[in-house]
Design an enzyme around this catalytic site. Sequence first.
Site, PDB file in Angstrom:
ATOM      1  N   CYS A   1       0.517  -1.489   0.126  1.00 53.07           N
ATOM      2  CA  CYS A   1      -0.350   0.255   0.198  1.00 53.07           C
ATOM      3  C   CYS A   1       0.954   1.149   0.116  1.00 53.07           C
ATOM      4  O   CYS A   1       0.492   2.714   0.223  1.00 53.07           O
ATOM      5  CB  CYS A   1      -0.967  -0.189   1.273  1.00 53.07           C
ATOM      6  SG  CYS A   1      -2.363  -1.281   1.103  1.00 53.07           S
TER       7      CYS A   1
ATOM      8  N   CYS B   1      -8.264   2.978   3.250  1.00 50.55           N
ATOM      9  CA  CYS B   1      -7.177   2.600   2.020  1.00 50.55           C
ATOM     10  C   CYS B   1      -7.990   1.178   1.073  1.00 50.55           C
ATOM     11  O   CYS B   1      -8.108   0.025   1.645  1.00 50.55           O
ATOM     12  CB  CYS B   1      -5.701   1.380   2.529  1.00 50.55           C
ATOM     13  SG  CYS B   1      -4.861   0.700   0.749  1.00 50.55           S
TER      14      CYS B   1
ATOM     15  N   CYS C   1      -6.094  -1.963   0.947  1.00 50.12           N
ATOM     16  CA  CYS C   1      -5.825  -3.566   1.862  1.00 50.12           C
ATOM     17  C   CYS C   1      -7.032  -2.817   3.459  1.00 50.12           C
ATOM     18  O   CYS C   1      -7.526  -3.757   3.879  1.00 50.12           O
ATOM     19  CB  CYS C   1      -4.328  -3.679   2.840  1.00 50.12           C
ATOM     20  SG  CYS C   1      -4.261  -1.900   4.127  1.00 50.12           S
TER      21      CYS C   1
ATOM     22  N   CYS D   1     -10.092  13.654   7.648  1.00 46.66           N
ATOM     23  CA  CYS D   1      -9.532  14.206   8.684  1.00 46.66           C
ATOM     24  C   CYS D   1      -8.611  12.476   8.719  1.00 46.66           C
ATOM     25  O   CYS D   1      -9.017  11.622   8.862  1.00 46.66           O
ATOM     26  CB  CYS D   1     -10.036  14.357   9.117  1.00 46.66           C
ATOM     27  SG  CYS D   1      -9.325  15.093  11.161  1.00 46.66           S
TER      28      CYS D   1
END
Length: 116
Positions: A16, A59, A62, A84
Amino acid sequence: MSAFAWSACPMPAFTCFSSQYYARNKFDSGCGWPAFYDGVPGAIKEVPDADGRRTEIVCNNCGGHLGHVFKGEGFPTPTNERHCVNGICLRYNADADQPEDVTEVPVALRPRQIPP
C-alpha cells in the site's frame, strides 16, 4: 511533486505504499489533524460508520483505517470535503509524482511545511 502514502500497511512487502493523497490536496483546516480535500483516485474507499454520523476512509487496497471524511463544511476547496487523516499513518514522499492538473488550495489554507 510530492505525495503522502499510508505508512502502517499490514500487507506483505508494504503493497500500500503507493500514494493516498497528493501534497497539493493538503490544507490547514484548523482541526489539528492532517486535512486533504480529496484522495488519489482509486486509493481511498469511503465506508459509512455504523452509527451513520460519519464516513470512514480506508485504504482501497488493504482496508486499513485512514480517518474520516466530512462533506459540506464550507471550506473553499475544489470538493468542499475534509479528509481528516490520522497523522501517524502518513508517510511523506517528496519524490512522488503528482499530476499537474491537481488543484492547489488557496494560499491562506496551505500548510506552511508543504511546498507548493
